[in-house]
Design an enzyme around this catalytic site. Structure first.
Site, short mmCIF file in Angstrom:
data_model
loop_
_atom_site.label_atom_id
_atom_site.label_comp_id
_atom_site.label_asym_id
_atom_site.label_seq_id
_atom_site.Cartn_x
_atom_site.Cartn_y
_atom_site.Cartn_z
N VAL A 8 0.87 -1.18 0.00
CA VAL A 8 0.00 0.00 0.00
C VAL A 8 0.90 1.22 0.00
CG1 VAL A 8 -2.01 -1.06 1.09
CG2 VAL A 8 -0.21 -0.10 2.52
N SER A 9 0.36 2.35 -0.46
CA SER A 9 1.18 3.53 -0.64
C SER A 9 1.39 4.36 0.62
CB SER A 9 0.58 4.44 -1.72
OG SER A 9 0.56 3.75 -2.94
N THR A 10 0.40 4.40 1.48
CA THR A 10 0.50 5.28 2.65
C THR A 10 0.23 4.52 3.95
OG1 THR A 10 -1.81 5.90 2.48
CG2 THR A 10 -0.23 7.32 1.33
#
Length: 195
Positions: A8-10
């Site tokens: 996931v990015s964040t």
């Protein structure tokens, strides 16, 4: 062995959905990461790639979880091929362990080779053009020939130390040391014309 990779990015996102899908697909080991897909520096991904063995299969929930960069995807596919490992994306139905998937991998490899060849060609053309215009590669020298000669004179006469000369010309002392270690450039004397 099926090895999963969930990303996931964040920090406020969770990998739970991806992990559940990877477990359902039969992954025995799952690497989880919270990092941008546009960055190459992802420790968990590199740990996974370093531990791949022959006939392992890297499984992702979706191709963009692996990377958002086509170049990075191609690089990862090459690493998998070198390790004789496979790749599977659950949502895009990409599976390099099947004949159709291997054919797709070969096409991806052909595109990667084409991209590298084009990059080499563009680089060579740019360098050739720069040479024709009188430009050469590398950084510009920090000191002009006159400044170099002046530093040599000051240090050889004992007027300044190498460190003093470096401060005076606002350069690193190592630059002065390298300059003094090189033989001086030959000076061209003008011939006197006989009358």
């Amino acid at each position: 062995m099926l090895i999963g990779y969930a990303r996931v990015s964040t920090n406020d996102q969770e990998t739970a959905t991806q992990v559940a899908a990877l477990k359902a697909a039969g992954c025995e080991r799952i690497y989880r990461e919270k990092a941008s897909g546009g960055r190459w520096e992802r420790p968990e991904l590199h740990r996974l790639l370093d531990q791949l063995r022959k006939r392992d299969v890297l499984v992702v929930w979706k191709l963009d979880r692996l990377s958002r960069s086509l170049r990075d995807v191609l690089t990862i596919m090459e690493r998998l091929s070198e390790a004789e490992a496979g790749f599977r994306s659950l949502t895009e139905a990409i599976d390099t362990t099947t004949p159709a998937g291997r054919m797709m991998m070969q096409m991806v490899g052909a595109f990667a080779e084409f991209e590298r060849a084009m990059l080499r060609e563009r680089t060579k053309a740019g360098l050739d053009s720069a040479r024709r215009e009188g430009r050469i590669g590398g950084r510009r020298p920090k000191l002009s020939p006159q400044q170099q000669a002046e530093i040599r004179r000051m240090v050889s006469r004992g007027d300044k130390t190498a460190a003093d000369a470096a401060r005076l010309f606002r350069i690193h002392p190592a630059t002065v040391c390298r300059l003094l270690a090189r033989p001086p450039a030959p000076t061209v004397k003008k011939a006197k014309h006989a009358k």
